[in-house]
Design a protein around this motif. Structure first.
Motif, PDB file in Angstrom:
ATOM      1  N   THR A   1     -61.263   0.519  -5.088  1.00 44.91           N
ATOM      2  CA  THR A   1     -61.309  -0.102  -3.763  1.00 44.91           C
ATOM      3  C   THR A   1     -60.358  -1.302  -3.729  1.00 44.91           C
ATOM      4  OG1 THR A   1     -63.121  -1.576  -4.385  1.00 44.91           O
ATOM      5  CG2 THR A   1     -63.717   0.591  -3.530  1.00 44.91           C
ATOM      6  N   LYS A   2     -60.188  -1.895  -2.558  1.00 48.64           N
ATOM      7  CA  LYS A   2     -59.257  -3.016  -2.413  1.00 48.64           C
ATOM      8  C   LYS A   2     -59.658  -4.203  -3.280  1.00 48.64           C
ATOM      9  CE  LYS A   2     -57.796  -1.875   2.305  1.00 48.64           C
ATOM     10  NZ  LYS A   2     -57.714  -2.344   3.719  1.00 48.64           N
TER      11      LYS A   2
ATOM     12  N   GLY B   1     -57.747  -1.022  -7.893  1.00 43.87           N
ATOM     13  CA  GLY B   1     -57.264  -0.941  -6.513  1.00 43.87           C
ATOM     14  C   GLY B   1     -56.177  -1.950  -6.236  1.00 43.87           C
ATOM     15  N   LYS B   2     -56.324  -3.162  -6.749  1.00 46.52           N
ATOM     16  CA  LYS B   2     -55.297  -4.182  -6.566  1.00 46.52           C
ATOM     17  C   LYS B   2     -53.998  -3.785  -7.265  1.00 46.52           C
ATOM     18  CE  LYS B   2     -58.591  -8.004  -6.122  1.00 46.52           C
ATOM     19  NZ  LYS B   2     -59.146  -9.226  -6.744  1.00 46.52           N
TER      20      LYS B   2
ATOM     21  N   LEU C   1     -53.004  -0.726  -7.769  1.00 46.19           N
ATOM     22  CA  LEU C   1     -52.414   0.331  -6.954  1.00 46.19           C
ATOM     23  C   LEU C   1     -51.734  -0.241  -5.718  1.00 46.19           C
ATOM     24  CD1 LEU C   1     -55.200   3.088  -7.099  1.00 46.19           C
ATOM     25  CD2 LEU C   1     -52.916   3.226  -8.088  1.00 46.19           C
ATOM     26  N   ASN C   2     -52.415  -1.169  -5.048  1.00 43.51           N
ATOM     27  CA  ASN C   2     -51.845  -1.772  -3.837  1.00 43.51           C
ATOM     28  C   ASN C   2     -50.551  -2.519  -4.137  1.00 43.51           C
ATOM     29  OD1 ASN C   2     -53.945  -0.803  -2.279  1.00 43.51           O
ATOM     30  ND2 ASN C   2     -55.192  -2.653  -2.503  1.00 43.51           N
TER      31      ASN C   2
ATOM     32  N   GLY D   1     -47.804  -0.327  -3.922  1.00 41.82           N
ATOM     33  CA  GLY D   1     -47.656   0.362  -2.653  1.00 41.82           C
ATOM     34  C   GLY D   1     -48.322   1.725  -2.640  1.00 41.82           C
ATOM     35  N   ARG D   2     -49.331   1.914  -3.504  1.00 42.45           N
ATOM     36  CA  ARG D   2     -50.015   3.201  -3.602  1.00 42.45           C
ATOM     37  C   ARG D   2     -51.471   3.047  -3.183  1.00 42.45           C
ATOM     38  NH1 ARG D   2     -47.009   6.289  -7.288  1.00 42.45           N
ATOM     39  NH2 ARG D   2     -44.822   5.621  -7.083  1.00 42.45           N
ATOM     40  N   THR D   3     -52.135   4.173  -2.999  1.00 44.17           N
ATOM     41  CA  THR D   3     -53.576   4.187  -2.709  1.00 44.17           C
ATOM     42  C   THR D   3     -54.240   5.190  -3.639  1.00 44.17           C
ATOM     43  OG1 THR D   3     -53.476   5.963  -1.069  1.00 44.17           O
ATOM     44  CG2 THR D   3     -53.103   3.697  -0.277  1.00 44.17           C
TER      45      THR D   3
END
Length: 561
Positions: free
Chosen positions: A279-280, A285-286, A288-289, A292-294
């Motif tokens: 998750t964010k 998740g961080k 990945l973000n 620039g990915r999800t």
């Protein structure tokens, strides 16, 4: 630092549990009855009485324990009332009757028979043993749950008091992460079957003094235990600098079906992935973000997948960072165990042939086994490995081991009779309990090769020594405690002569690291140290790997499983 009240209470609980398990084992026995249900009907009252007696003893000291622990922490809190623990005794912790719970052990045994292709005496014996293992787990859980429930009741009656979790190493990875964490009085105690973690009464302000660093716990383990508890890839990731919480928690997000982890197609390959922490707000998740990915387009790889596809260690570290297992830093090589560290093995483990567990390896430079030195090097290594174990034994446990080893009256034979046949010998049974506790408290830190001499092969193998080769590949039940020595010459001279019955044999016994064991040499009779005795618990299976002959004395190569 843990309060002494907690340590004392836990040791008392261990003694209660050991006594209960020994009594239940004697009732169950080692020989399967002709009719499992008829046997259970005749013995269920005895099993229930043993469990209820253990529960009653386990809850008895809860109130005093909570009061003493809080006093020792400098945060005494008087109870608003004294709770009744009577409802905790005589009923299973899930609310059902104890007899119904105990019958589950019979169901386990019968299910093994139903799954067997051929039902012979060996099948029946293994099925009955599986039922015993199920019974031991049920007994242990009921005693531990009664104790925990009684402790919880005493905590509830005190305002602003909760509890911290205490480990009893070796502990599972999830328990290691929870160790020392403060819980309010109304938060349930998370546990798995066989979990032996306990409450430490505490106020939230004092809980910080009880904190256990999971990484410190990880570093205290041998590499074999690290791999066993945290998985091989997970342990490797932690040694490479990954965050231990991220590695352990990642397993919660794996897809599982029928008890097996499911692979996901990622990067053109079928790999283990997880949805945990993507998750964010999650670390993965961080990560990945930031790229620039999800999670929808870029699955988070498990450590197993990372080490499977990594080209080298630097690439593995890069992938660990990309998947949120570690921050943007390069771990210091000092954080990893080196080849001179006893926890570190430089030789890769062989892959199992045809599935199953890997057999113990032949001697290596970093695994000391008996050879031309007749086991003296291995004995010195075991002295070091078991030094802390010996220091941690109680006087009761030390005395029991000394009685086991006593040469003048061969008291060990009485203990073996209690464990093998359930003989009605109260004195021997009272000694057997702390001996079993001592064995359970120790762990082999390395694979070892030891020796055992036997005077009559009929007793253990059921055949004369001329026919031992027929048993190659078969598994043999070793009822009673299993005593071995690092000295081959002693095993031959003292334990194969005089021979009788089926004739003598020399067993070359391979034992894997992590096996519970007691290094009797450190705490037994001083006059018996020369025997270099290593003692394993009862009920082991030994797989016969090879039989060779040297003159009239066959050498049987067996593996403890």
């Amino acid at each position: 630092m843990l309060p002494s009240a907690a340590s004392d209470h836990y040791r008392a609980q261990q003694e209660i549990t050991a006594t209960v398990l020994l009594a239940a084992r004697r009732i169950w026995g080692t020989r399967p009855p002709k009719d499992f249900d008829s046997w259970f009907a005749a013995n269920v009252d005895r099993l229930v009485a043993v469990a209820a007696s253990g529960q009653a003893r386990a809850v008895r000291g809860a109130e005093a324990y909570v009061a003493d622990a809080l006093d020792e922490l400098g945060t005494p809190v008087a109870a608003d009332l004294i709770p009744s623990t009577t409802p905790l005794v005589g009923v299973a912790s899930d609310g059902r009757p104890l007899d119904s719970l105990m019958y589950g052990s019979v169901i386990t045994a019968k299910s093994k028979i139903a799954a067997a292709e051929n039902v012979d005496q060996q099948t029946l014996s293994k099925a009955w043993e599986s039922g015993l293992n199920a019974l031991m787990l049920r007994m242990q859980v009921q005693v531990a749950d009664a104790s925990r429930a009684a402790t919880s009741l005493s905590i509830v009656t005190r305002r602003n008091v909760g509890y911290a979790r205490m480990l009893n190493p070796p502990s599972c990875a999830r328990c290691a992460l929870l160790a020392g964490k403060f819980y309010r009085w109304n938060q349930g105690f998370q546990r798995h079957p066989g979990c032996d973690c306990r409450h430490i009464p505490s106020s939230e302000d004092a809980a910080g003094d009880l904190h256990t660093d999971p990484k410190d716990y990880f570093d205290s383990l041998t590499e074999d235990l690290q791999n066993k508890i945290f998985t091989k890839a997970g342990a490797e990731a932690i040694r490479d600098g990954a965050d231990i919480s991220q590695v352990v928690n990642a397993r919660r997000g794996m897809a599982v079906a029928s008890g097996r982890a499911q692979l996901t197609n990622a990067y053109g390959r079928n790999l283990l992935t997880t949805t945990e922490g993507v998750t964010k707000r999650g670390l993965a998740g961080k990560a990945l973000n930031a790229r620039g990915r999800t999670a929808a387009t870029t699955p988070r790889l498990m450590p197993e997948a990372i080490y499977e596809i990594a080209e080298d260690r630097d690439d593995a570290l890069r992938l660990l960072r990309m998947n949120g297992y570690m921050g943007d830093r390069t771990p210091s090589p000092l954080g990893r165990a080196t080849s001179t560290d006893p926890r570190r093995r430089t030789t890769r483990k062989p892959e199992p042939v045809g599935g199953g567990r890997v057999p113990p390896r032949p001697p290596r430079e970093d695994v000391l086994v008996s050879g031309d030195d007749d086991g003296e090097l291995l004995a010195r290594q075991l002295d070091d490995d078991f030094a802390d174990w010996a220091k941690g034994l109680s006087e009761r446990q030390r005395s029991a081991i000394a009685q086991w080893q006593r040469a003048d009256d061969r008291f060990f034979q009485r203990i073996q009779q209690v464990l093998r046949t359930g003989a009605d010998d109260l004195e021997a049974a009272q000694v057997a309990g702390p001996v079993l506790e001592s064995i359970d408290a120790g762990r082999l830190a390395r694979d070892v090769v030891t020796w055992r001499g036997i005077r009559n092969t009929n007793t253990l193998f059921g055949v004369p020594n001329q026919r031992l080769a027929e048993l190659t590949g078969q598994e043999v039940q070793a009822n009673g405690l299993l005593a071995v020595s690092t000295s081959r010459s002693l095993a031959v001279e003292e334990f194969t002569k005089p021979s009788f019955g089926g004739g003598p044999a020399l067993l070359r016994v391979s034992i894997q690291s992590g096996t519970p064991a007691a290094w009797v040499k450190l705490v037994g009779e001083p006059d018996m140290q020369y025997q270099r005795e290593l003692l394993l618990s009862d009920g082991h299976l030994m797989r016969v790997r090879e039989v060779s002959y040297t003159g009239d004395l066959p050498i049987v190569d067996v593996e403890v499983i």
